[in-house]
Design a protein around this motif. Structure first.
Motif, PDB file in Angstrom:
ATOM      1  N   MET A 118       0.844  -1.182   0.000  1.00 45.82           N
ATOM      2  CA  MET A 118       0.000   0.000   0.000  1.00 45.82           C
ATOM      3  C   MET A 118       0.887   1.242   0.000  1.00 45.82           C
ATOM      4  O   MET A 118       1.982   1.226   0.523  1.00 45.82           O
ATOM      5  CB  MET A 118      -0.901   0.027   1.228  1.00 45.82           C
ATOM      6  CG  MET A 118      -1.959  -1.044   1.305  1.00 45.82           C
ATOM      7  SD  MET A 118      -3.219  -1.051   0.038  1.00 45.82           S
ATOM      8  CE  MET A 118      -4.056   0.470   0.292  1.00 45.82           C
ATOM      9  N   SER A 119       0.325   2.289  -0.524  1.00 45.35           N
ATOM     10  CA  SER A 119       1.061   3.550  -0.562  1.00 45.35           C
ATOM     11  C   SER A 119       1.107   4.168   0.831  1.00 45.35           C
ATOM     12  O   SER A 119       0.187   3.964   1.640  1.00 45.35           O
ATOM     13  CB  SER A 119       0.389   4.518  -1.535  1.00 45.35           C
ATOM     14  OG  SER A 119      -0.812   5.010  -0.975  1.00 45.35           O
ATOM     15  N   PRO A 120       2.160   4.917   1.116  1.00 43.79           N
ATOM     16  CA  PRO A 120       2.215   5.606   2.415  1.00 43.79           C
ATOM     17  C   PRO A 120       1.003   6.512   2.632  1.00 43.79           C
ATOM     18  O   PRO A 120       0.513   6.628   3.761  1.00 43.79           O
ATOM     19  CB  PRO A 120       3.513   6.418   2.329  1.00 43.79           C
ATOM     20  CG  PRO A 120       4.365   5.657   1.372  1.00 43.79           C
ATOM     21  CD  PRO A 120       3.399   5.080   0.367  1.00 43.79           C
ATOM     22  N   LYS A 121       0.506   7.102   1.568  1.00 45.53           N
ATOM     23  CA  LYS A 121      -0.671   7.969   1.673  1.00 45.53           C
ATOM     24  C   LYS A 121      -1.872   7.186   2.207  1.00 45.53           C
ATOM     25  O   LYS A 121      -2.568   7.642   3.110  1.00 45.53           O
ATOM     26  CB  LYS A 121      -0.981   8.559   0.295  1.00 45.53           C
ATOM     27  CG  LYS A 121      -2.120   9.522   0.255  1.00 45.53           C
ATOM     28  CD  LYS A 121      -2.264  10.058  -1.166  1.00 45.53           C
ATOM     29  CE  LYS A 121      -3.402  11.024  -1.306  1.00 45.53           C
ATOM     30  NZ  LYS A 121      -3.525  11.538  -2.675  1.00 45.53           N
ATOM     31  N   ALA A 122      -2.103   6.002   1.679  1.00 39.67           N
ATOM     32  CA  ALA A 122      -3.232   5.174   2.121  1.00 39.67           C
ATOM     33  C   ALA A 122      -3.040   4.710   3.557  1.00 39.67           C
ATOM     34  O   ALA A 122      -3.999   4.655   4.333  1.00 39.67           O
ATOM     35  CB  ALA A 122      -3.387   3.966   1.192  1.00 39.67           C
ATOM     36  N   VAL A 123      -1.814   4.384   3.924  1.00 45.88           N
ATOM     37  CA  VAL A 123      -1.531   3.892   5.273  1.00 45.88           C
ATOM     38  C   VAL A 123      -1.645   5.026   6.298  1.00 45.88           C
ATOM     39  O   VAL A 123      -2.137   4.823   7.409  1.00 45.88           O
ATOM     40  CB  VAL A 123      -0.126   3.241   5.327  1.00 45.88           C
ATOM     41  CG1 VAL A 123       0.242   2.847   6.746  1.00 45.88           C
ATOM     42  CG2 VAL A 123      -0.064   2.030   4.398  1.00 45.88           C
ATOM     43  N   LEU A 124      -1.203   6.209   5.911  1.00 44.19           N
ATOM     44  CA  LEU A 124      -1.184   7.326   6.856  1.00 44.19           C
ATOM     45  C   LEU A 124      -2.513   8.071   6.963  1.00 44.19           C
ATOM     46  O   LEU A 124      -2.731   8.810   7.928  1.00 44.19           O
ATOM     47  CB  LEU A 124      -0.069   8.299   6.490  1.00 44.19           C
ATOM     48  CG  LEU A 124       1.348   7.755   6.721  1.00 44.19           C
ATOM     49  CD1 LEU A 124       2.382   8.741   6.212  1.00 44.19           C
ATOM     50  CD2 LEU A 124       1.571   7.422   8.183  1.00 44.19           C
ATOM     51  N   ALA A 125      -3.409   7.885   6.014  1.00 47.87           N
ATOM     52  CA  ALA A 125      -4.692   8.599   6.057  1.00 47.87           C
ATOM     53  C   ALA A 125      -5.453   8.342   7.360  1.00 47.87           C
ATOM     54  O   ALA A 125      -5.908   9.296   8.006  1.00 47.87           O
ATOM     55  CB  ALA A 125      -5.542   8.265   4.830  1.00 47.87           C
ATOM     56  N   PRO A 126      -5.610   7.085   7.811  1.00 45.27           N
ATOM     57  CA  PRO A 126      -6.313   6.885   9.085  1.00 45.27           C
ATOM     58  C   PRO A 126      -5.547   7.486  10.271  1.00 45.27           C
ATOM     59  O   PRO A 126      -6.161   7.967  11.229  1.00 45.27           O
ATOM     60  CB  PRO A 126      -6.447   5.372   9.222  1.00 45.27           C
ATOM     61  CG  PRO A 126      -5.699   4.765   8.118  1.00 45.27           C
ATOM     62  CD  PRO A 126      -5.323   5.816   7.144  1.00 45.27           C
TER      63      PRO A 126
END
Length: 139
Positions: free
Chosen positions: A1-9
């Motif tokens: 997964m992209s860091p963006k997807a992981v960091l969103a939550p």
């Protein structure tokens, strides 16, 4: 997964924490302004705030308990490239339970509902840690 997807939550969890901080400050200033508390009574952090103020304050303080394990896990999952779609889905579920928990705590404070939201979040986080641990140790 992209860091963006992981960091969103994570970013939503941080936003929740800051919203509760601002809400706590607003409630405290209003209570002090309206004479509901004496500044000398709260100067050392005693819990003499009116119940609605304490509820929001407790909801804020609670963001530095269980969510700390979420932050650590997310950092480790990113660093080890073990964050996948399941991880992100569970992260969103964990954050949703934290939002519900904080909402209940700061408003109705129905203890059984608050506990249910807390327990749901704790179980999701435990599952996240177990899955992460299995990926690390069994890979």
């Amino acid at each position: 997964m992209s860091p963006k997807a992981v960091l969103a939550p994570v970013l939503v969890q941080v936003l929740l924490t800051f919203c509760l901080l601002l809400w706590t400050g607003r409630k405290r200033f209003a209570a002090a302004r309206d004479g509901q508390v004496e500044l000398k009574d709260i100067s050392l952090g005693e819990r003499t705030w009116p119940a609605p103020v304490q509820q929001v304050s407790n909801a804020f303080a609670n963001q530095f308990e269980l969510p700390v394990l979420f932050y650590v896990l997310t950092g480790l999952a990113l660093a080890t490239a073990k964050a996948d779609a399941l991880f992100v889905g569970l992260a969103w579920l964990f954050v949703a339970t934290r939002i519900v928990h904080a909402g209940i705590y700061a408003t109705t404070n129905m203890v059984i509902r608050r506990f249910q939201a807390f327990l749901a979040g704790a179980l999701v986080l435990m599952a996240m840690w177990l899955i992460f641990g299995a990926k690390i140790l069994l890979a």
